[in-house]
Design a protein around this motif. Structure first.
Motif, short mmCIF file in Angstrom:
data_model
loop_
_atom_site.label_atom_id
_atom_site.label_comp_id
_atom_site.label_asym_id
_atom_site.label_seq_id
_atom_site.Cartn_x
_atom_site.Cartn_y
_atom_site.Cartn_z
N LEU A 1 -4.74 15.28 -0.29
CA LEU A 1 -4.27 14.10 0.46
C LEU A 1 -4.80 12.84 -0.22
O LEU A 1 -5.99 12.76 -0.53
CB LEU A 1 -4.82 14.18 1.90
CG LEU A 1 -4.40 13.07 2.84
CD1 LEU A 1 -2.96 13.28 3.31
CD2 LEU A 1 -5.33 13.00 4.06
N HIS A 2 -3.92 11.87 -0.46
CA HIS A 2 -4.36 10.66 -1.18
C HIS A 2 -3.46 9.49 -0.81
O HIS A 2 -2.33 9.67 -0.35
CB HIS A 2 -4.30 10.90 -2.69
CG HIS A 2 -2.90 11.14 -3.16
ND1 HIS A 2 -2.26 12.34 -2.97
CD2 HIS A 2 -1.99 10.31 -3.76
CE1 HIS A 2 -1.03 12.27 -3.44
NE2 HIS A 2 -0.84 11.04 -3.92
N GLY A 3 -3.97 8.30 -1.03
CA GLY A 3 -3.19 7.10 -0.72
C GLY A 3 -3.53 5.97 -1.67
O GLY A 3 -4.53 6.03 -2.41
N LYS B 1 0.83 -1.21 0.00
CA LYS B 1 0.00 0.00 0.00
C LYS B 1 0.87 1.26 0.00
O LYS B 1 2.09 1.17 0.17
CB LYS B 1 -0.86 0.02 1.26
CG LYS B 1 0.07 -0.04 2.47
CD LYS B 1 -0.55 0.15 3.80
CE LYS B 1 0.61 0.05 4.81
NZ LYS B 1 0.31 0.03 6.14
N TYR B 2 0.20 2.39 -0.13
CA TYR B 2 0.87 3.68 0.06
C TYR B 2 -0.09 4.51 0.91
O TYR B 2 -1.15 4.92 0.45
CB TYR B 2 1.13 4.33 -1.31
CG TYR B 2 2.10 5.49 -1.31
CD1 TYR B 2 2.62 6.02 -0.13
CD2 TYR B 2 2.52 6.04 -2.51
CE1 TYR B 2 3.52 7.07 -0.15
CE2 TYR B 2 3.42 7.10 -2.54
CZ TYR B 2 3.91 7.61 -1.36
OH TYR B 2 4.80 8.65 -1.39
N GLU B 3 0.26 4.70 2.17
CA GLU B 3 -0.62 5.40 3.12
C GLU B 3 -0.89 6.83 2.64
O GLU B 3 -0.06 7.41 1.94
CB GLU B 3 0.06 5.47 4.50
CG GLU B 3 0.25 4.14 5.18
CD GLU B 3 -0.93 3.74 6.05
OE1 GLU B 3 -1.78 4.59 6.32
OE2 GLU B 3 -0.99 2.56 6.45
N PRO B 4 -2.03 7.45 3.05
CA PRO B 4 -2.34 8.80 2.60
C PRO B 4 -1.20 9.79 2.86
O PRO B 4 -0.58 9.78 3.93
CB PRO B 4 -3.60 9.15 3.38
CG PRO B 4 -4.27 7.83 3.58
CD PRO B 4 -3.13 6.86 3.82
N HIS B 5 -0.93 10.61 1.86
CA HIS B 5 0.19 11.56 1.90
C HIS B 5 -0.10 12.69 0.91
O HIS B 5 -1.04 12.61 0.12
CB HIS B 5 1.49 10.85 1.50
CG HIS B 5 1.41 10.29 0.10
ND1 HIS B 5 0.82 9.08 -0.18
CD2 HIS B 5 1.77 10.80 -1.10
CE1 HIS B 5 0.85 8.85 -1.47
NE2 HIS B 5 1.42 9.90 -2.07
N PHE B 6 0.75 13.70 0.93
CA PHE B 6 0.68 14.76 -0.07
C PHE B 6 1.82 14.54 -1.06
O PHE B 6 2.90 14.09 -0.65
CB PHE B 6 0.84 16.15 0.57
CG PHE B 6 -0.21 16.44 1.61
CD1 PHE B 6 -1.53 16.67 1.22
CD2 PHE B 6 0.11 16.48 2.96
CE1 PHE B 6 -2.50 16.92 2.18
CE2 PHE B 6 -0.86 16.74 3.92
CZ PHE B 6 -2.18 16.95 3.53
N ASP B 7 1.59 14.87 -2.31
CA ASP B 7 2.70 14.76 -3.27
C ASP B 7 3.58 16.00 -3.22
O ASP B 7 4.71 15.97 -3.69
CB ASP B 7 2.17 14.51 -4.69
CG ASP B 7 1.79 13.05 -4.89
OD1 ASP B 7 2.01 12.24 -3.96
OD2 ASP B 7 1.24 12.71 -5.96
N TYR B 8 3.04 17.12 -2.68
CA TYR B 8 3.88 18.31 -2.58
C TYR B 8 4.90 18.15 -1.46
O TYR B 8 4.74 17.33 -0.55
CB TYR B 8 3.07 19.60 -2.43
CG TYR B 8 2.02 19.65 -1.35
CD1 TYR B 8 2.36 19.73 0.01
CD2 TYR B 8 0.66 19.68 -1.69
CE1 TYR B 8 1.39 19.82 0.99
CE2 TYR B 8 -0.32 19.78 -0.72
CZ TYR B 8 0.04 19.85 0.62
OH TYR B 8 -0.92 19.94 1.59
ZN ZN Z 1 1.08 10.25 -4.11
#
Ligand code: ZN
Ligand code: PD2
Length: 283
Positions: free
Chosen positions: A258-260, A172-179
Motif C-alpha cells: 500500500l502506498h501513496g 496528491k495520490y491517496e494510498p492505494h495498491f498498484d495491483y
Molecule cells: Zn501507485
C-alpha cells in the motif's frame, strides 16, 4: 686525378631523402604513443562493448555515460516488507528533462481504475495530471526501459508504457495498491508485479511517496511532511528511482505494498511510473 672516397654515402653532412625523414618522424610518434599508452596517460577510444569495459581504462563513450548518469549511482534498501529499493541517480538530468518536455503538451487529469468494472474513472483520490508514452517510443525511452529491465530483472516486454505525472501544490495520490482487484485488467499480461517510480524533479516540500503499512522502526526525518510521517517515506529527488514489489516472491499479492503520493506543499512534482506485469504485456 684523385678518386672520390668509396664510402662517401656515409659521410657526415650528406642530406637524408624526404622519405627517410617521414619514416623517422612516424617512428618517433609511434614510440611516444606507445609509451603514453603504457603509462596509462592516453587511451584509445574503443566501443563500450569492447574489452576496455573489463579493464581499468574506459572508452570516451563510457566515461561520458558515467558522467551523465552520475558516477554515484547506488542502491538503498528501503524496506523488506514491502520489498522496496531506492536507486540513487538512476536517471541523468537530461533524461528527466526530456521526459518532462515530451509529456508537457499532452497532460490530462489522472484517473483511477474502478475495482468493480475495471474501467478508468475520475477520482478525488488522485488529483495529478498525467500522460502515457508508448513503450519503446524512441531511442531515449528505449534506453530508460532497458535500464528498468536490467535493474528489476523483469523483461521490457512485461512493462506498460511509461506514465509521466505532474503534481501541483495540494495535488496528491491517496494510498492505494498498484495491483488490480478486477478480472478485466489482468487479461493482458496478468497482475502488476512491481512498480518503478522515477522522480523527474526535486520537490521543495511534500510530495513524498509513503508506505503506511510498511514494517519499519518508526523513525523519520524532520524534513518530511506530516503525511509522510504516517509511514515509511521516500523524499523525491531528481534522477532517483523507487522500485517496489506488489507481489511476494511466492506470487501472492502483498498488502504491505500500500502506498501513496503525499500532497505537494511547495514547488512542483514530476514523476514517471513504469508498471510491470507477471507476463508479457501487449501494447
Ligand atoms: Zn501507485
Ligand atoms: O507519483 C507518485 O508519487 C506515485 C505515488 C503512488 C505514483 C503512483 N503511486 C503510481 O503511479 O502508481
Amino acid at each position: 686525378m684523385a678518386r672520390p672516397p668509396r664510402h662517401s654515402r656515409m659521410l657526415p653532412g650528406r642530406r637524408s631523402s624526404p622519405f627517410t625523414l617521414i619514416l623517422a618522424a612516424l617512428l618517433t610518434v609511434s614510440v611516444v604513443l606507445l609509451m603514453l599508452l603504457a603509462l596509462g596517460i592516453f587511451s584509445l577510444p574503443v566501443d563500450s562493448d569492447g574489452p576496455a569495459k573489463h579493464g581499468p581504462r574506459r572508452s570516451i563513450r563510457e566515461k561520458k555515460n558515467a558522467v551523465e548518469h552520475g558516477e554515484n549511482q547506488w542502491t538503498e534498501v528501503i524496506s523488506w516488507e514491502p520489498r522496496a529499493f531506492l536507486y540513487h541517480n538512476f536517471m541523468s538530468q537530461k533524461e528527466c528533462e526530456y521526459l518532462i518536455e515530451l509529456a508537457k503538451p499532452h497532460m490530462q487529469k489522472s484517473t483511477v481504475v474502478d475495482s468493480v468494472t475495471g474501467r478508468s474513472k475520475d477520482s478525488r483520490v488522485r488529483t495529478s495530471a498525467g500522460m502515457f508514452l508508448r513503450r519503446g517510443q524512441d531511442k531515449i525511452i528505449r534506453t530508460i526501459e532497458k535500464r528498468i529491465a536490467d535493474f528489476s530483472f523483469i523483461p521490457m516486454e512485461h512493462g506498460e508504457g511509461l506514465q509521466v505525472l505532474h503534481y501541483e501544490v495540494g495535488q496528491k495520490y491517496e494510498p492505494h495498491f498498484d495491483y488490480f482487484m478486477d478480472e478485466f485488467n489482468t487479461k493482458n499480461g496478468g497482475q502488476r508485479i512491481a512498480t518503478l517510480l522515477m522522480y523527474l524533479s526535486d520537490v521543495e516540500e511534500g510530495g513524498e511517496t509513503v508506505f503506511p503499512s510498511a514494517k519499519f522502526n518508526g523513525s523519520s526525518s524532520p524534513e518530511l511532511s506530516e503525511c509522510a510521517k504516517k509511514g515509511l517515506s521516500v523524499k523525491p529527488k531528481m534522477g532517483d528511482a523507487l522500485l517496489f514489489w506488489s507481489m511476494k516472491p511466492d506470487a501472492s499479492l502483498d498488502p504491505s505494498s500500500l502506498h501513496g503520493g503525499c500532497p505537494v506543499i511547495a514547488g512542483n512534482k514530476w514523476s514517471a511510473t513504469k508498471w510491470m506485469r507477471v507476463h508479457e504485456y501487449r501494447t
